[in-house]
Motif scaffolding. Structure first.
Motif, PDB file in Angstrom:
ATOM      1  N   PRO A 181       0.688  -1.139  -0.346  1.00 31.88           N
ATOM      2  CA  PRO A 181      -0.478  -0.370  -0.082  1.00 31.88           C
ATOM      3  C   PRO A 181       0.983   1.923   0.021  1.00 31.88           C
ATOM      4  CG  PRO A 181      -0.880  -1.713   1.628  1.00 31.88           C
ATOM      5  CD  PRO A 181       0.196  -2.205   1.033  1.00 31.88           C
ATOM      6  N   GLN A 214       1.459  12.017   4.869  1.00 33.83           N
ATOM      7  CA  GLN A 214       0.216  12.824   4.060  1.00 33.83           C
ATOM      8  C   GLN A 214       1.228  13.567   2.606  1.00 33.83           C
ATOM      9  OE1 GLN A 214      -2.443  11.064   3.180  1.00 33.83           O
ATOM     10  NE2 GLN A 214      -1.258  10.283   5.569  1.00 33.83           N
ATOM     11  N   LYS A 259       1.902  10.187  -5.359  1.00 34.84           N
ATOM     12  CA  LYS A 259       0.754   8.985  -6.266  1.00 34.84           C
ATOM     13  C   LYS A 259       0.708   9.940  -7.528  1.00 34.84           C
ATOM     14  CE  LYS A 259      -3.913   6.768  -6.233  1.00 34.84           C
ATOM     15  NZ  LYS A 259      -4.462   5.982  -5.894  1.00 34.84           N
ATOM     16  N   TYR A 307      -3.235   5.026   6.353  1.00 31.62           N
ATOM     17  CA  TYR A 307      -3.591   5.319   4.189  1.00 31.62           C
ATOM     18  C   TYR A 307      -4.511   5.999   4.571  1.00 31.62           C
ATOM     19  CZ  TYR A 307       1.071   3.312   3.157  1.00 31.62           C
ATOM     20  OH  TYR A 307       2.772   3.306   3.075  1.00 31.62           O
ATOM     21  N   THR A 308      -5.242   5.268   5.708  1.00 26.56           N
ATOM     22  CA  THR A 308      -7.035   5.369   5.513  1.00 26.56           C
ATOM     23  C   THR A 308      -6.963   6.901   5.220  1.00 26.56           C
ATOM     24  OG1 THR A 308      -7.608   3.830   6.693  1.00 26.56           O
ATOM     25  CG2 THR A 308      -9.004   5.556   6.855  1.00 26.56           C
ATOM     26  N   GLU A 325      -6.682   8.298   1.841  1.00 26.51           N
ATOM     27  CA  GLU A 325      -7.398   7.856   1.118  1.00 26.51           C
ATOM     28  C   GLU A 325      -8.996   8.957   0.576  1.00 26.51           C
ATOM     29  OE1 GLU A 325      -9.333   4.245   2.353  1.00 26.51           O
ATOM     30  OE2 GLU A 325      -7.699   2.621   1.495  1.00 26.51           O
ATOM     31  N   TYR A 326      -8.952   9.732   1.979  1.00 28.03           N
ATOM     32  CA  TYR A 326     -10.041  10.825   2.281  1.00 28.03           C
ATOM     33  C   TYR A 326      -9.672  11.770   1.507  1.00 28.03           C
ATOM     34  CZ  TYR A 326     -12.950   8.587   5.898  1.00 28.03           C
ATOM     35  OH  TYR A 326     -13.781   7.646   7.048  1.00 28.03           O
ATOM     36  N   GLU A 357      -7.167  11.763  -0.915  1.00 29.26           N
ATOM     37  CA  GLU A 357      -7.284  11.029  -2.462  1.00 29.26           C
ATOM     38  C   GLU A 357      -8.774  11.740  -2.892  1.00 29.26           C
ATOM     39  OE1 GLU A 357      -5.570   8.273  -5.330  1.00 29.26           O
ATOM     40  OE2 GLU A 357      -6.362   7.179  -3.245  1.00 29.26           O
ATOM     41  N   SER A 358     -10.160  11.270  -2.355  1.00 30.83           N
ATOM     42  CA  SER A 358     -11.448  11.053  -2.161  1.00 30.83           C
ATOM     43  C   SER A 358     -11.733  12.722  -2.242  1.00 30.83           C
ATOM     44  CB  SER A 358     -11.567  10.775  -1.496  1.00 30.83           C
ATOM     45  OG  SER A 358     -13.533  10.990  -2.099  1.00 30.83           O
TER      46      SER A 358
END
Length: 449
Positions: A231, A284, A291, A430-431, A434-435, A437-438
């Motif tokens: 990940p 972050q 990415k 990583y959670t 994800e937020y 990135e969203s």
């Protein structure tokens, strides 16, 4: 096929791939560079240092289980890309380095290097002139998720990650055939690379640690760690089967590392990360930069240098992620007046008690440099625990002062950046990513009047 089971010479048909020299920017160890060069104009020096172009330099990580051939592939890639191979062995072999000497001593006793020492060695190495010009290939590093996070946090970001894979039965069989020449150190294989000279054949010995039971134990540890490393490298990781001729593995690896990743963002991101110390901003930022191919701008740059950096072509084309700046409304207004307007702003919200828990329980071993956390990563022995030291910046009084300073300014910053999104930073990194990135790939929510 492992380096120990592969031919010792690169096949001639690979010579079609030319060598390339590139110059790229390096932003780590800026303070060390200033101390080394002692320029008359430090601001101009930093500006010039930041203007180096690093778009095409290899930054590659190659991972794989024992006997998978990762070292052979890494060496061949270095040859054809004219890059630098970084291994644990050559990192700790550096001369005239007290850090390398300490790591070497620890490695001789424990057969491993503490993660903090290893990351510092990598930082020092990638900042050297040959790595600045020709890039680097990490062979077998990181070994754990902790190392992957530490490497990302200090701003070392690979462009390509290759993971070699093969059935355990194949790898065990390969390992069992290894033989070593005690005079030269050359490694051969009973099936794949047997020497033609009878004199060499007669003196070959079986290396230690390659029995079926020992190899199975190493494979078990590798499988346990690699699934947690995956990940860390979303969108840039490629798995290649090592259960095929080594030349074929090399061709696939070379083809992959010569591709350029396109950003997945629907626009040119200009991201601002805000949050108190200990909220995970730097990690972050590193994940976003990796990415989306953004330029990760550290918080230590003063406004003049920051302005020069954000005006460079890569920031304009790719976007940028800024963390630790602005710290107050005056700095935000200055940024805005100069035209540096983020299109995504995130506030990482971490409860005060959680920040205290994260920071005040951190400790460092003054002998090995290894970092521990009294709750999440306690020292393995009482001997180590008794000698651990706390960084003065992690003292509770200092943390409380910095937290109070942040929250005094946070309200004005949140009001100034009206479209900012607040994210719970008190969870797995990583959670959190994800937020974030969203929030980047999706349209901003409409504010209700």
């Amino acid at each position: 096929m492992d380096a120990t089971t592969a031919p010792h010479h690169i096949p001639p048909e690979m010579s079609q791939y030319g060598e390339e020299n590139h110059i790229f920017e390096i932003m780590q160890n800026m303070l060390e560079q200033l101390l080394i060069h002692q320029p008359k104009d430090p601001i101009l020096f930093m500006i010039n240092h930041l203007q180096l172009d690093n778009d095409n330099v290899p930054k590659i990580v190659i991972l794989g289980p024992p006997a998978s051939g990762k070292t052979t592939i890494a060496m061949w890639l270095c040859k054809h890309l004219n890059s630098n191979l970084l291994t644990v062995e050559n990192l700790i072999a550096k001369e005239f380095s007290s850090l390398a000497a300490a790591a070497r001593k620890h490695y001789q006793i424990n057969k491993r290097v503490p993660s903090m020492q290893l990351v510092r060695l990598i930082q020092d190495r990638v900042s050297e002139e040959d790595c600045v010009r020709r890039g680097w290939i990490l062979d077998g590093i990181p070994e754990t998720r902790e190392q992957a996070l530490m490497i990302q946090t200090v701003g070392i970001t690979p462009r390509h990650v290759i993971v070699l894979s093969a059935p355990d039965t194949v790898l065990i069989e390969r390992n069992l055939g290894k033989r070593i020449d005690p005079q030269t150190g050359e490694i051969y294989h009973t099936t794949f690379d047997w020497p033609s000279e009878s004199e060499i054949q007669d003196r070959l010995i079986v290396p230690v640690g390659i029995s079926e039971l020992e190899t199975a134990g190493k494979l078990l540890e590798y499988h346990r760690n690699i699934v947690r490393i995956f990940p860390s490298y979303p969108k840039i990781l490629k798995v290649i089967s090592a259960d095929q001729p080594c030349v074929d593995v090399f061709y696939q690896a070379l083809t992959y590392v010569q591709t350029n990743h396109r950003s997945n963002a629907p626009f040119t991101p200009r991201v601002l990360l805000c949050g108190p110390m200990g909220s995970g901003k730097s990690l972050q930022a590193a994940l976003l930069a990796q990415k989306y191919s953004l330029v990760n701008v550290p918080d230590s740059l003063i406004m003049k240098v920051l302005s020069e950096r954000l005006n460079q072509q890569d920031c304009i084309q790719k976007g940028w992620v800024l963390h630790g700046f602005p710290r107050d409304l005056d700095q935000a207004l200055m940024m805005d007046s100069l035209g540096y307007k983020p299109n995504r702003v995130f506030f990482l919200n971490v409860p005060f008690d959680s920040v205290l828990e994260r920071l005040t329980l951190r400790r460092t071993d003054p002998i090995t440099g290894e970092r521990y956390h009294l709750m999440y990563k306690p020292p393995p022995t009482t001997e180590i625990q008794d000698r651990l030291l706390q960084n003065p910046k992690d003292a509770e009084e200092h943390v409380k002062f910095k937290m109070d300073l942040f929250y005094r300014n946070a309200a004005e910053l949140e009001e100034f950046y009206g479209q900012a999104l607040t994210i719970n930073g008190d969870q797995d990194p990583y959670t959190v990513f994800e937020y974030i990135e969203s929030g980047i790939i999706n349209p901003l929510p409409q504010k209700v009047p």
